[in-house]
Design a protein around this motif. Structure first.
Motif, PDB file in Angstrom:
ATOM      1  N   UNK A 124     -38.043  -1.701  10.264  1.00 22.52           N
ATOM      2  CA  UNK A 124     -37.687  -3.081  10.594  1.00 22.52           C
ATOM      3  C   UNK A 124     -36.858  -3.642   9.444  1.00 22.52           C
ATOM      4  N   UNK A 125     -35.550  -3.574   9.581  1.00 26.89           N
ATOM      5  CA  UNK A 125     -34.675  -3.991   8.488  1.00 26.89           C
ATOM      6  C   UNK A 125     -33.898  -5.266   8.791  1.00 26.89           C
ATOM      7  N   UNK A 126     -33.618  -5.556  10.046  1.00 26.15           N
ATOM      8  CA  UNK A 126     -32.759  -6.696  10.390  1.00 26.15           C
ATOM      9  C   UNK A 126     -33.277  -7.986   9.755  1.00 26.15           C
ATOM     10  N   UNK A 127     -32.360  -8.731   9.140  1.00 26.17           N
ATOM     11  CA  UNK A 127     -32.762  -9.977   8.498  1.00 26.17           C
ATOM     12  C   UNK A 127     -31.563 -10.823   8.129  1.00 26.17           C
ATOM     13  N   UNK A 128     -31.814 -12.105   7.888  1.00 28.21           N
ATOM     14  CA  UNK A 128     -30.770 -13.021   7.448  1.00 28.21           C
ATOM     15  C   UNK A 128     -31.289 -13.829   6.268  1.00 28.21           C
ATOM     16  N   UNK A 129     -30.375 -14.521   5.592  1.00 28.44           N
ATOM     17  CA  UNK A 129     -30.753 -15.411   4.494  1.00 28.44           C
ATOM     18  C   UNK A 129     -30.276 -16.818   4.805  1.00 28.44           C
ATOM     19  N   UNK A 130     -30.968 -17.771   4.230  1.00 26.70           N
ATOM     20  CA  UNK A 130     -30.596 -19.168   4.389  1.00 26.70           C
ATOM     21  C   UNK A 130     -30.908 -19.867   3.075  1.00 26.70           C
ATOM     22  N   UNK A 131     -29.912 -20.517   2.495  1.00 32.10           N
ATOM     23  CA  UNK A 131     -30.105 -21.186   1.219  1.00 32.10           C
ATOM     24  C   UNK A 131     -30.004 -22.689   1.352  1.00 32.10           C
ATOM     25  N   UNK A 132     -30.704 -23.372   0.472  1.00 34.20           N
ATOM     26  CA  UNK A 132     -30.675 -24.826   0.488  1.00 34.20           C
ATOM     27  C   UNK A 132     -32.045 -25.381   0.171  1.00 34.20           C
ATOM     28  N   UNK A 133     -32.098 -26.588  -0.339  1.00 35.82           N
ATOM     29  CA  UNK A 133     -33.372 -27.210  -0.688  1.00 35.82           C
ATOM     30  C   UNK A 133     -34.242 -27.399   0.549  1.00 35.82           C
TER      31      UNK A 133
END
Length: 302
Positions: free
Chosen positions: A95-104
């Motif tokens: 299970x590798x699929x992933x995303x990132x999200x940055x911000x306070x």
């Protein structure tokens, strides 16, 4: 099959069937290529079918590409049924699929949280449920790998939803490991630190509700490429170790290992350290690193 202590359930099996999600680029592609080169039959899945097909073309071994959106359990079941009808039940699921999200934290919307949890957590749950159930039904050894992150141990002001999602994915892996161990199915969480991929450059970045500028994205991509401690292939090698020795948790490289240790030895110190960076400070630091440090300075060179 008789196996030695401290070896994984499928460590000694030949021509294993390995299904990898998010295999169209970065860590997922590196895992798919390394497993194919080792003699396994790889099913490379990605929401971008063309990217998965490119991975299959690059593989030095058996590799087939399929389109898969991990947030859609119906599509996950359809892909699983197709693969099983043609090849049999996968011996290994990554299970590798992933995303990132940055911000306070206060800048991120409910929709931001729903999106990252749908992929980073529910995607792991869907895949592990569908393939895990088939492994149990088959009654033979298997292994499930969850690509979590050193962020699972890193509370922070820059990407709180990402850290939360990876902490959840880590706990999914640990819980599943306790349930499937009696079935002779190993479960491992591999936790990379900052890795030379396009994850951050492709991330959704919010700052008081304002999307990041393209210049900021370019700085992120440059900084990640030059200063990340780990490469995708290092993570792929960690996946192989996890499968070979049935390891529960595998931090990858210096930063993830440091986070792992600090989180356990002194959670308060870890929180204090992680309270220092802000989005503004992160942006200015990356600008300075990219603009002022010689291009020849990098943690990894090709």
């Amino acid at each position: 099959m008789v196996r030695l202590p401290f070896t994984g359930p499928v460590a000694n099996k030949q021509e294993r069937l390995v299904l990898v999600t998010g295999a169209g680029s970065g860590i997922g592609r590196a895992i798919a290529l390394r497993q194919a080169a080792a003699g396994d039959i790889v099913i490379a899945t990605d929401i971008d079918l063309a990217a998965a097909q490119q991975t299959a073309k690059l593989a030095q071994g058996a590799c087939e590409a399929y389109a898969l959106d991990v947030t859609d359990p119906a599509q996950g079941q359809q892909v699983a049924d197709t693969v099983i009808a043609r090849f049999g039940v996968p011996d290994i699921l990554v299970n590798n699929a992933g995303i990132a999200l940055g911000g306070a934290f206060l800048d991120q919307t409910p929709q931001d949280w729903e999106k990252i949890m749908a992929i980073n957590v529910h995607g792991v749950v869907h895949g592990s449920t569908i393939i895990g159930a088939k492994m149990v039904e088959r009654g033979q050894p298997g292994h499930i790998v969850v690509i979590a992150s050193g962020a699972a141990w890193t509370p922070n002001r820059v990407a709180p939803s990402y850290s939360a999602s990876k902490a959840a994915a880590l706990m999914v892996a640990e819980s599943l490991r306790t349930e499937l161990a009696p079935k002779n199915i190993g479960v491992s969480a591999v936790c990379p630190g900052v890795t030379r991929t396009q994850l951050a450059a492709n991330a959704t970045l919010v700052n008081s509700g304002t999307p990041a500028t393209e210049e900021f994205r370019a700085h992120i991509a440059d900084a990640q490429a030059r200063f990340a401690f780990a490469t995708p292939d290092m993570v792929a090698r960690a996946v192989q170790r996890a499968i070979r020795y049935n390891l529960a948790i595998v931090p990858v490289n210096f930063d993830a290992t440091l986070a792992f240790v600090l989180h356990r030895v002194s959670p308060g110190l870890m929180r204090w350290i992680c309270s220092i960076p802000t989005m503004k400070l992160a942006e200015s630091t990356m600008r300075m690193a990219v603009d002022r440090m010689p291009a020849s300075i990098a943690f990894h060179r090709e």
